[in-house]
Design a protein around this motif. Structure first.
Motif, PDB file in Angstrom:
ATOM      1  N   ARG A 206     -56.927  46.144  22.298  1.00 20.99           N
ATOM      2  CA  ARG A 206     -57.673  45.360  21.309  1.00 20.99           C
ATOM      3  C   ARG A 206     -58.495  44.282  22.003  1.00 20.99           C
TER       4      ARG A 206
ATOM      5  N   GLU B 200     -55.585  42.484  14.866  1.00 27.45           N
ATOM      6  CA  GLU B 200     -54.650  43.324  15.607  1.00 27.45           C
ATOM      7  C   GLU B 200     -54.753  42.889  17.064  1.00 27.45           C
TER       8      GLU B 200
ATOM      9  N   GLY C 205     -53.263  43.421  21.157  1.00 28.82           N
ATOM     10  CA  GLY C 205     -52.579  44.330  22.056  1.00 28.82           C
ATOM     11  C   GLY C 205     -53.493  44.715  23.192  1.00 28.82           C
TER      12      GLY C 205
END
Length: 133
Positions: A12, A7, A9
């Motif tokens: 993250r 994941e 972003g």
């Protein structure tokens, strides 16, 4: 959003694309990949290994460009087998992309195309990066 199995972003862990500019020889590239994988394992980062089999944007026609498509893909496959890292390389022609994609598919690797524009100061043609993960 997902990149490889991660994941990604703002909230993250950082993902890092690192490796030598160009593949010089397989033993050297494997040593670099192993060192990077070892460092990444101790940090909160996800690492993608990148190296080029053909640096077509050299400023001199006599500069080393790399081992070429076949030997370069073999070296990148050895890095993948040896480290388990996702692999990223750049391609300059559609036939290179097709060959690299076929190589990735034959290894049952996931494929992700990333469009990338090169600086006009370095090359006239936009490049494309191919993640052979």
């Amino acid at each position: 959003m997902r990149l490889c199995s991660w994941e990604v972003g703002a909230d993250r862990p950082l993902f890092l694309i690192a490796g030598p500019c160009v593949i010089e020889d397989e033993p050297l590239v494997l040593r670099i990949a192993e060192q990077l994988a070892g460092m990444a394992a101790t940090l909160p980062v996800n690492l993608i290994f990148k190296a080029s089999f053909d640096k077509a944007n050299r400023s001199s026609v006599t500069s080393f460009r790399g081992p070429g498509l076949d030997e370069g893909l073999e070296t990148l496959a050895a890095v993948k087998r040896g480290t388990g890292l996702p692999i990223l390389t750049d391609v300059h022609h559609p036939e290179q992309a097709a060959r690299a994609e076929a190589e990735a598919a034959s290894q049952r690797a996931r494929r992700l195309w990333l469009a990338a524009r090169s600086s006009a100061a370095l090359t006239r043609d936009p490049g494309t990066a191919l993640l052979l993960a």
